[in-house]
Write an enzyme that holds these catalytic residues in place. Structure first.
Site, short mmCIF file in Angstrom:
data_model
loop_
_atom_site.label_atom_id
_atom_site.label_comp_id
_atom_site.label_asym_id
_atom_site.label_seq_id
_atom_site.Cartn_x
_atom_site.Cartn_y
_atom_site.Cartn_z
CG ASP A 38 18.48 12.43 -38.88
OD1 ASP A 38 18.00 11.99 -37.82
OD2 ASP A 38 19.52 13.12 -38.92
CD GLU A 40 22.61 15.83 -37.89
OE1 GLU A 40 22.85 16.37 -36.78
OE2 GLU A 40 22.30 14.63 -37.99
CG HIS A 179 25.44 12.82 -34.24
ND1 HIS A 179 24.21 12.98 -33.66
CD2 HIS A 179 26.20 12.12 -33.35
CE1 HIS A 179 24.22 12.43 -32.46
NE2 HIS A 179 25.39 11.90 -32.25
CG ASP A 184 22.13 10.05 -38.07
OD1 ASP A 184 23.14 9.34 -38.23
OD2 ASP A 184 22.08 10.96 -37.22
#
Length: 592
Positions: A38, A40, A179, A184
């Site tokens: 994952d 960001e 987030h 995540d």
């Protein structure tokens, strides 16, 4: 370019009775290593945003094998809405590693595994873009998307949507997504295990079967998997064709057979490919000596055969150019071709709309005439309204002499071929004035036109510099040993080849140059090949480690040049990406 030996392709084998190979059967899910990843980021588009955090969890057989977590320091500040959403601030990233060190570490962690992500096109798109940015080859991971799987596995009454938070609650994940990348990724692991448990009950036990389940493969696609066995497991270009031999689709790959197989397992998610496979009756592979040769061959085949399922590069001849005409009072004109007439040209533009935007930018900055009739200093004519508005010196009625008007012409010519600084400064003054008066939409229109002009001027000047070189020979050492070589003539690839590990590369270079294609120059600033081909060559020449072996001619750029204003293009793209930060159209609703 020297043609590479094409693989022999016989008649298509019957679909019945074809025994699958070991790698086609797939890997058992129970022993497959998955890396759930994952990210960001600073925004929603990999073209305008950067990665700020990477989190990954490695699992196999339901057991945790390891975790990877790293903040990443981007080159731009964190937008406020992203900081609020993720909790990641500029202060947190001040000592974080750059993507140049974080990404290779992640790729090493994920090596040899199947990548899993929730809404995989988003995360994989950023990872691939980051690889391109730092000059690292993207490993050909098999990718699974838990959002796509969930849309197929779950009924609508089980989950009203397929967001990660919804699925984490449904499968009672031990970690609540928040987030942050690692949290995540941990939640996605629990979602993956929950989905695999459901799929085991319907006979899905291998990665191959999981890929088929994920992608809605039709029986017609599965029945044609044997076509991939005709393609060499080597780098090159592959061509799908119908019964009449018409090309349907052209692609390239470092391993053609492996890539072609994905079309029949529907790992390729483009919907138009299903229709193409239904029509295709054979696949031909053309082996290439280097990746650059494969890129160029793909472009040339698409332009030559115009396969209907390729969307890009089919009509390079339809580009538009801006021409500064040759007459006593020159003007800007939109043309389709470059002529050897001594005029200044800018382009090519991908569409007439973009060419008109760049023309408008020049007209806003330089009072060059916009009328289309031919003017003579000996036959005055009535002035138009632009002269009354002060946007033209009115050479038509004698308001400017040929010598006075020549100053405007030189400003435009310099903006095309050298320094566009005066044009840039005048338009930016106009943008600042409009913004000060809160006319933001008008300012944005001027900004977009300026960005289009600068981007095209940068591209045109780079390609023109390479096109002026009669012959350029460059080499790069290969990871496995030996060298790859390319002979470039007037910005067209004339030959490509390699030398084996441990051998003296010089004889190979000499032989390649001696047998390379004869290339005649095109009228400047046009390359002998297409502009897309020239850009491919320039990208390869800019890879770290590429060495110039020979340059016949002068390869140089004007100082200053349009490249000095590259930040304008980057800022414009970033502004567009941030204009609608939450406009996420990745389609998270379950399939009905």
């Amino acid at each position: 370019m020297k043609p590479s030996a094409a693989s022999g392709v016989g008649a298509a084998l019957p679909s019945a009775g074809v025994q699958g190979t070991i790698d086609e059967i797939g890997m058992p899910l129970a022993s497959t290593t998955f890396v759930v990843v994952d990210l960001e980021t600073t925004g929603g588009s990999p073209n305008a945003a950067e990665i700020t955090e990477i989190g990954a969890v490695k699992v196999s057989g339901g057991e945790l094998l390891g975790e990877f977590a790293s903040l990443v320091r981007p080159s731009v500040p964190i937008p406020p809405f992203i900081a609020v959403l993720t909790g990641i601030t500029d202060a947190m990233l001040s000592t974080a590693p750059r993507i140049t060190s974080a990404l290779p570490s992640f790729l090493e962690f994920a090596r040899g595994s199947v990548l899993v992500a929730h809404n995989a096109p988003f995360d994989i798109g950023f990872l691939r873009a980051a690889c391109d940015q730092i000059g690292v080859a993207w490993p050909m991971f098999q990718v699974l998307d838990t959002a796509r799987l969930a849309r197929r596995v779950l009924a609508r009454d089980e989950a009203h949507d397929c967001k990660l938070s919804t699925l984490a609650r449904l499968f009672r994940a031990s970690t609540t997504p928040n987030h942050r990348a690692l949290q995540d990724a941990r939640a996605t692991v629990d979602v993956l295990h929950g989905l695999l448990e459901r799929l085991g009950n319907v006979g899905v036990h291998t990665v191959e079967e999981l890929s088929l389940w994920q992608s809605k493969v039709t029986p017609a696609q599965r029945s044609k998997r044997h076509l991939a066995e005709q393609v060499p497991a080597a780098p090159g270009v592959y061509v799908f064709a119908d019964d009449d031999g018409r090309a349907l689709y052209v692609g390239k790959s470092k391993n053609m057979r492996s890539r072609v197989r994905t079309y029949f397992t529907a790992s390729e998610t483009r919907t138009r490919m299903t229709e193409m496979i239904a029509i295709a009756s054979k696949v031909t592979g053309i082996e290439c000596a280097t990746n650059l040769e494969a890129e160029v061959r793909e472009l040339r085949l698409i332009a030559e055969r115009k396969p209907r399922y390729n969307r890009r590069s089919r009509f390079p001849e339809k580009g538009s150019w801006l021409k500064l005409t040759i007459e006593p009072f020159p003007r800007l004109s939109l043309v389709r071709q470059v002529s050897d007439d001594g005029a200044a040209y800018l382009g090519p533009f991908g569409s007439r709309r973009l060419a008109e935007a760049a023309m408008t930018a020049v007209h806003e900055a330089v009072p060059i005439r916009q009328c289309t009739q031919r003017l003579s200093p000996r036959k005055p004519q009535a002035a138009c309204i632009l002269a009354e508005m002060g946007r033209c010196g009115a050479p038509c009625n004698g308001g400017e002499s040929v010598e006075q008007y020549a100053a405007h012409v030189e400003a435009v010519r310099s903006a095309f071929t050298g320094d566009p600084g005066p044009v840039v400064r005048r338009i930016r003054e106009r943008i600042d004035s409009l913004a000060h008066r809160q006319r933001y939409e008008d300012a944005a229109s001027h900004r977009d036109r300026l960005s289009t002009f600068v981007r095209t001027a940068m591209r045109c000047q780079r390609i023109a510099a390479l096109a002026a070189v009669r012959q350029l020979v460059a080499a790069r050492r290969l990871e496995a040993g030996g060298w790859e070589f390319h002979v470039v003539r007037h910005a067209r690839l004339a030959a490509a080849g390699t030398s084996p590990p441990g051998a003296d590369p010089r004889p190979y270079v000499d032989a390649l140059a001696a047998t390379a294609e004869t290339v005649l120059p095109s009228p400047p600033p046009q390359p002998a090949g297409t502009s897309e081909e020239a850009e491919c060559i320039l990208r390869w020449l800019e890879i770290p480690g590429v060495r110039l072996v020979e340059v016949d001619g002068k390869w140089s750029f004007p100082v200053p040049s349009a490249a000095a204003y590259a930040h304008i293009v980057g800022a414009t793209e970033q502004d567009r990406a941030h204009a609608a930060p939450f406009a996420d159209r990745r389609g998270l609703r379950p399939a009905g």
